[in-house]
Design a protein around this motif. Structure first.
Motif, mmCIF file in Angstrom:
data_model
loop_
_atom_site.group_PDB
_atom_site.id
_atom_site.type_symbol
_atom_site.label_atom_id
_atom_site.label_comp_id
_atom_site.label_asym_id
_atom_site.label_seq_id
_atom_site.Cartn_x
_atom_site.Cartn_y
_atom_site.Cartn_z
ATOM 1 N N SER A 49 0.840 -1.193 0.000
ATOM 2 C CA SER A 49 0.000 0.000 0.000
ATOM 3 C C SER A 49 0.877 1.247 0.000
ATOM 4 C CB SER A 49 -0.895 -0.001 1.244
ATOM 5 O OG SER A 49 -1.735 1.128 1.267
ATOM 6 N N CYS A 50 0.300 2.362 -0.442
ATOM 7 C CA CYS A 50 1.012 3.631 -0.319
ATOM 8 C C CYS A 50 0.005 4.771 -0.189
ATOM 9 C CB CYS A 50 1.978 3.873 -1.461
ATOM 10 S SG CYS A 50 1.232 4.179 -3.066
ATOM 11 N N ILE A 51 0.511 5.888 0.282
ATOM 12 C CA ILE A 51 -0.325 7.054 0.513
ATOM 13 C C ILE A 51 0.445 8.295 0.077
ATOM 14 C CG2 ILE A 51 0.463 7.278 2.921
ATOM 15 C CD1 ILE A 51 -2.436 8.163 3.612
ATOM 16 N N SER A 52 -0.265 9.198 -0.578
ATOM 17 C CA SER A 52 0.375 10.414 -1.062
ATOM 18 C C SER A 52 0.784 11.308 0.102
ATOM 19 C CB SER A 52 -0.571 11.169 -1.994
ATOM 20 O OG SER A 52 -1.742 11.550 -1.288
ATOM 21 N N GLY A 55 -2.018 12.712 1.904
ATOM 22 C CA GLY A 55 -2.987 11.741 2.376
ATOM 23 C C GLY A 55 -4.227 11.604 1.511
ATOM 24 N N ARG A 57 -4.524 10.514 -1.603
ATOM 25 C CA ARG A 57 -4.560 9.362 -2.506
ATOM 26 C C ARG A 57 -3.932 8.168 -1.825
ATOM 27 N NH1 ARG A 57 -1.014 10.168 -6.228
ATOM 28 N NH2 ARG A 57 -0.234 12.164 -5.475
ATOM 29 N N THR A 58 -4.607 7.037 -1.972
ATOM 30 C CA THR A 58 -4.089 5.790 -1.438
ATOM 31 C C THR A 58 -4.186 4.709 -2.500
ATOM 32 O OG1 THR A 58 -6.260 5.207 -0.512
ATOM 33 C CG2 THR A 58 -4.711 6.342 0.958
ATOM 34 N N TYR A 60 -3.618 0.288 -3.111
ATOM 35 C CA TYR A 60 -3.482 -1.007 -2.456
ATOM 36 C C TYR A 60 -3.223 -2.090 -3.480
ATOM 37 C CZ TYR A 60 -5.662 1.422 1.458
ATOM 38 O OH TYR A 60 -5.946 2.306 2.469
ATOM 39 N N SER A 71 -2.977 5.050 6.458
ATOM 40 C CA SER A 71 -3.288 6.423 6.851
ATOM 41 C C SER A 71 -2.002 7.080 7.346
ATOM 42 C CB SER A 71 -4.361 6.449 7.944
ATOM 43 O OG SER A 71 -3.914 5.780 9.107
ATOM 44 N N ARG A 72 -2.066 8.380 7.504
ATOM 45 C CA ARG A 72 -0.902 9.094 7.996
ATOM 46 C C ARG A 72 -1.329 10.249 8.871
ATOM 47 N NH1 ARG A 72 2.457 10.822 3.086
ATOM 48 N NH2 ARG A 72 3.704 11.914 4.651
ATOM 49 N N VAL A 79 3.083 7.094 9.721
ATOM 50 C CA VAL A 79 2.160 6.442 8.789
ATOM 51 C C VAL A 79 1.760 5.099 9.397
ATOM 52 C CG1 VAL A 79 4.017 5.362 7.452
ATOM 53 C CG2 VAL A 79 1.784 5.736 6.401
ATOM 54 N N CYS A 103 3.757 8.846 -3.799
ATOM 55 C CA CYS A 103 3.339 7.443 -3.682
ATOM 56 C C CYS A 103 3.641 6.673 -4.962
ATOM 57 C CB CYS A 103 1.847 7.452 -3.389
ATOM 58 S SG CYS A 103 1.091 5.862 -3.176
#
Length: 123
Positions: A49-52, A55, A57-58, A60, A71-72, A79, A103
């Motif tokens: 997973s990643c998050i911009s 926050g 944009r995510t 999976y 989440s962050r 994070v 991300c």
């Protein structure tokens, strides 16, 4: 320089939950894209997973979609990866990573990596 320290791994039964945390040093956290990757025994490292940086944009991997949530908290330079409905195939070392280019699903686009935290899911 950014240092990343993961925590929250452990042993859990199938169907259980864990929340991983990754604390980052430095004052640039809010400008970094953050990702979680994992490496299972005998397998290559894979994107989870990643998050911009903001926050908004995510992303999976299909294998965790609907079960894991990233989440962050930029105020805490942290994070999180909430992992629910865990399966034995989720057993792996989980790594936190930070990217100046936001991300990404590609590990080679990340600039900093943590040491990893072990997650073991028993059947």
């Amino acid at each position: 320089q950014v240092q990343l320290v993961e925590s929250g791994g452990g042993l859990v039964q199938a169907g259980g939950s864990l929340r991983l945390s990754c604390a980052a040093s430095g004052r640039t956290f809010s400008s970094l894209g953050m990702g979680w990757f994992r490496r299972a025994p005998g397998k290559d490292r894979e994107f989870a997973s990643c998050i911009s940086y903001g926050g908004g944009r995510t992303y999976y991997a299909d294998s965790v979609k609907g079960r894991f949530f990233i989440s962050r908290d930029n105020a805490k330079n942290t994070v999180y990866l909430q992992m629910n409905s865990l399966k034995p195939e989720d057993t792996a070392v989980y790594y936190c990573a930070a990217a100046y280019w936001d991300c990404s699903v590609r590990p080679n686009e990340y600039d900093y990596w943590g040491q990893g935290t072990q997650v073991t899911v028993s059947s």
